[in-house]
Design a protein around this motif. Sequence first.
Motif, PDB file in Angstrom:
ATOM      1  N   PHE A   1      57.827  24.744  81.272  1.00 46.64           N
ATOM      2  CA  PHE A   1      57.918  24.467  79.837  1.00 46.64           C
ATOM      3  C   PHE A   1      57.489  25.693  79.046  1.00 46.64           C
ATOM      4  O   PHE A   1      56.952  26.651  79.616  1.00 46.64           O
ATOM      5  CB  PHE A   1      57.027  23.271  79.482  1.00 46.64           C
TER       6      PHE A   1
ATOM      7  N   GLN B   1      62.287  21.295  91.211  1.00 45.31           N
ATOM      8  CA  GLN B   1      61.186  20.334  91.106  1.00 45.31           C
ATOM      9  C   GLN B   1      60.060  20.804  90.202  1.00 45.31           C
ATOM     10  O   GLN B   1      59.138  20.044  89.915  1.00 45.31           O
ATOM     11  CB  GLN B   1      60.620  20.075  92.504  1.00 45.31           C
ATOM     12  N   ILE B   2      60.140  22.035  89.769  1.00 49.12           N
ATOM     13  CA  ILE B   2      58.986  22.614  89.066  1.00 49.12           C
ATOM     14  C   ILE B   2      58.817  22.073  87.651  1.00 49.12           C
ATOM     15  O   ILE B   2      59.791  21.864  86.934  1.00 49.12           O
ATOM     16  CB  ILE B   2      59.110  24.149  89.093  1.00 49.12           C
ATOM     17  N   TYR B   3      57.554  21.852  87.276  1.00 49.85           N
ATOM     18  CA  TYR B   3      57.218  21.500  85.905  1.00 49.85           C
ATOM     19  C   TYR B   3      57.148  22.802  85.114  1.00 49.85           C
ATOM     20  O   TYR B   3      56.195  23.559  85.241  1.00 49.85           O
ATOM     21  CB  TYR B   3      55.876  20.767  85.853  1.00 49.85           C
TER      22      TYR B   3
ATOM     23  N   LEU C   1      53.719  24.862  86.184  1.00 45.41           N
ATOM     24  CA  LEU C   1      52.597  24.361  86.965  1.00 45.41           C
ATOM     25  C   LEU C   1      52.799  24.786  88.415  1.00 45.41           C
ATOM     26  O   LEU C   1      53.915  24.732  88.936  1.00 45.41           O
ATOM     27  CB  LEU C   1      52.521  22.836  86.872  1.00 45.41           C
TER      28      LEU C   1
ATOM     29  N   ILE D   1      48.383  15.220  84.211  1.00 44.36           N
ATOM     30  CA  ILE D   1      49.523  14.911  83.347  1.00 44.36           C
ATOM     31  C   ILE D   1      49.520  13.412  83.013  1.00 44.36           C
ATOM     32  O   ILE D   1      49.307  12.578  83.893  1.00 44.36           O
ATOM     33  CB  ILE D   1      50.858  15.250  84.038  1.00 44.36           C
TER      34      ILE D   1
ATOM     35  N   GLY E   1      58.106  17.787  90.842  1.00 40.96           N
ATOM     36  CA  GLY E   1      58.793  16.656  90.234  1.00 40.96           C
ATOM     37  C   GLY E   1      59.802  16.011  91.154  1.00 40.96           C
ATOM     38  O   GLY E   1      60.974  15.896  90.826  1.00 40.96           O
TER      39      GLY E   1
ATOM     40  N   ARG F   1      52.512  20.069  75.729  1.00 42.10           N
ATOM     41  CA  ARG F   1      53.398  18.905  75.766  1.00 42.10           C
ATOM     42  C   ARG F   1      54.794  19.379  76.114  1.00 42.10           C
ATOM     43  O   ARG F   1      55.251  20.405  75.624  1.00 42.10           O
ATOM     44  CB  ARG F   1      53.386  18.245  74.387  1.00 42.10           C
ATOM     45  N   PHE F   2      55.475  18.643  76.961  1.00 43.01           N
ATOM     46  CA  PHE F   2      56.799  19.084  77.418  1.00 43.01           C
ATOM     47  C   PHE F   2      57.568  17.891  77.969  1.00 43.01           C
ATOM     48  O   PHE F   2      57.008  16.812  78.177  1.00 43.01           O
ATOM     49  CB  PHE F   2      56.662  20.166  78.484  1.00 43.01           C
ATOM     50  N   THR F   3      58.851  18.097  78.207  1.00 42.69           N
ATOM     51  CA  THR F   3      59.631  17.029  78.813  1.00 42.69           C
ATOM     52  C   THR F   3      60.030  17.431  80.228  1.00 42.69           C
ATOM     53  O   THR F   3      60.231  18.607  80.525  1.00 42.69           O
ATOM     54  CB  THR F   3      60.909  16.717  78.010  1.00 42.69           C
ATOM     55  N   LYS F   4      60.104  16.427  81.089  1.00 45.36           N
ATOM     56  CA  LYS F   4      60.596  16.629  82.456  1.00 45.36           C
ATOM     57  C   LYS F   4      61.543  15.462  82.707  1.00 45.36           C
ATOM     58  O   LYS F   4      61.115  14.305  82.722  1.00 45.36           O
ATOM     59  CB  LYS F   4      59.429  16.627  83.438  1.00 45.36           C
TER      60      LYS F   4
END
Lengths: 447, 447
Positions: free
Chosen positions: A68, A64-66, A77, B47, A111, B67-70
């Motif tokens: 990057f 679930q972790i954000y 995060l 976010i 997430g 900036r990143f994708t999830k």
Amino acid sequence: MERVKARTLSGFMELLPPQQARFERVKAVLEETYSRYGFTPLDTPVIEASEVLLAKAGGETEKQIYRFTKGDSDLSLRFDLTVPLAKYVALHHNELSFPFRRYQIGKVYRGERAQRGRFREFYQADIDVIGDGALDIINEAEIPAIIYQTFTTLGLKRFRIRVNNRKVLNGLFAVLGLEDKAEDVMRTIDKLEKIGPEKVAAILTEDFGVESNTAKRLLEILATGDPLAALEPFQGKNQLFDKGVEELNTVVRYLGDFGVPADHFAVDLTIARGLDYYTGTVYETVLLDHPEVGSVCSGGRYDNLAEYYTEKQLPGVGISIGLTRLFYVLQEQEMLNEELPTAPTDVLILPMTEDLSPAVAFATACRGAGVRAQLYTEPKKFKAKMNYADRIGVPFVAFLGEDEVHSGVVSLKDMRSGEQEKVSLSSAPKWLKERVAALNIGAPVKE
Amino acid sequence: MERVKARTLSGFMELLPPQQARFERVKAVLEETYSRYGFTPLDTPVIEASEVLLAKAGGETEKQIYRFTKGDSDLSLRFDLTVPLAKYVALHHNELSFPFRRYQIGKVYRGERAQRGRFREFYQADIDVIGDGALDIINEAEIPAIIYQTFTTLGLKRFRIRVNNRKVLNGLFAVLGLEDKAEDVMRTIDKLEKIGPEKVAAILTEDFGVESNTAKRLLEILATGDPLAALEPFQGKNQLFDKGVEELNTVVRYLGDFGVPADHFAVDLTIARGLDYYTGTVYETVLLDHPEVGSVCSGGRYDNLAEYYTEKQLPGVGISIGLTRLFYVLQEQEMLNEELPTAPTDVLILPMTEDLSPAVAFATACRGAGVRAQLYTEPKKFKAKMNYADRIGVPFVAFLGEDEVHSGVVSLKDMRSGEQEKVSLSSAPKWLKERVAALNIGAPVKE
């Protein structure tokens, strides 16, 4: 110009002004109550190095972790406030004094699959007391008082703090010869409330080979109405058990002195709160009329806060309130106190003269007296101005026309009663201050 | 167990408890002052969808963005509080009342090159007033009062609010025949304080082909000690100019009524504040003894807050304080008021009896009276306990031994004076409350 459609991501709570005002009141109660018990506010970064943040994590949480990269850095995060606390205490150990008592109210990120009432960005409101090598049991005994005071100050009445002790459970398993099955038994017991005693007994005997007599006996003890009495016959047979019972008794013993009424508290032997982390007292808090919500404040005693960062033993006890989730529930259940004003200002000042000096000076006087004041000077019709006052829900409107200015007064309209009164300019700020204070008496929740 | 080295990312401010307590005081002043002027608190997500957040951005800003994708989502962390406000107002337009006055104090993220005093995560503290189609000039006139009140309440004395008007500048350029060079001239003027009038004149004439007489005349006007008088001869020649002068005069005219002393304010025609965005009054705030810090509170009037999201015209005026940066500077300059207590508790209670009931009951009574109280029950020597009290900087220590309990009193030690006094248990909370209140009088900054 090419335009982008304005939107807010799903799973992210974004409130309109009146709801935000209510949220702020709830948050302020938590800050104020936590402070009252001697906790220091902390504020750690939202972003941490992934290596640091994920030192312990695994499984569901990690997914679930954000996470990057930015430049060469692997970043994440925070997904709770406990891991950042562990990092903080390990990193600043020499500069802190122990027991170290901190509260933190901050946003965390997970997430999760978006669904109603589930948030990807949400506030947690945590307190923890961390000892250096050891931590006295009185810290565990104090936690129910903090929970009680927090929820009571919020305005909640019908809730109960449930307490258990992991040493008691593990000791009991040992006495019943279930030591090598402790983890399986614990996990099964955790489901008691959800699936009931029959199914738990079936799983214990069929899946984990617990003798049916033992399963029956265990379930009887757990279900008893007087847990402390039910535990007595087992005393003296297991050191861990005895220690757990002693701790539980200490927690119960000081409740009254800590100001917790007996009917808001219960020893409940079925509470396990996860598997590994907790080692002593564990806590859950349920809203009696909304059991479906689950525990709204949980936590417990642990032995090693920061073992992933330091060899120092840092035992502690802490609780966490899922503030965003709690607020969402209170809102859904229409439990927020709608009587408290949510307008951004206490008085809306409507100048009726060309020269705005008297109105500006009056606004300045109000603000100086601690009254929140807004000047409304847009060139609109009177009706539009009053509509605006209605829409923002301002409790008082001040009219300042030539007549008023010449007589050194201001016409103050109470928007709730509709009554209007002329008050001298010099005494109007105090007049307003007293009435506004009266309007703001009351808890954020009405139960 | 394999351990990870605990660390905090560079460019992320993480404070020790006493500094955090000081930070909270500074932040509280901003919240309280902004509220006093009728601004509603907002809290938008950290976010946002990249498409939404970057609708306008470009160049330097875009490079710095996290900036990143999830999953399938292209996400970004907010880099200021203005774009989220624009999104919020466009999205919730129908549910808001205009003028819409909001404040937001929140963390924003910019991946700048790390250097001393530069932060990648930092608090901004913004206020904005947004009109629907139009917004009265009094809102621009009120801003200096908010800046003055905020900094004065913080405890700052030696600061000045500098104000200019973009209409005046653009109008003046037009009158001087520089209309088609307006952007270049504006950018050059912005450097006046940094490089001086000679170099500015050289750039104007050599790089941008401004006649040397015109450059000289322009610089004379800008450098004048009495800007409003210097502008008079140009009146009636350009509509935009005239409008700008009228606005500037209105801002100056109401200063006194808004409570801003003349010596804390200056019209300064050299202030441009960037190029495109602002269209009316612009503001800067400088610390007189620390000009090297630059402006600590800036902003201005704009015509279109949310043009990237909506065709509605939403003019507004706003200012922003870089709170993390300001706090860093105050700390570096040793301007934080060290006399204010930073301990997490007002009284540390040391029980000297086996039975902790009297101490627990006393802690409960203190908390009930609004006194922050902490029980210290770790089994340590007396000296270690007093060391702890010293280290956390607690103002009062309460001793409760058998003698005290029998006599219904508590021994209270004032840790600053060293004096100790026996006070009856029932009146001790009030005794503490009064003394603690006295200790907390004072502003967070001492100048």
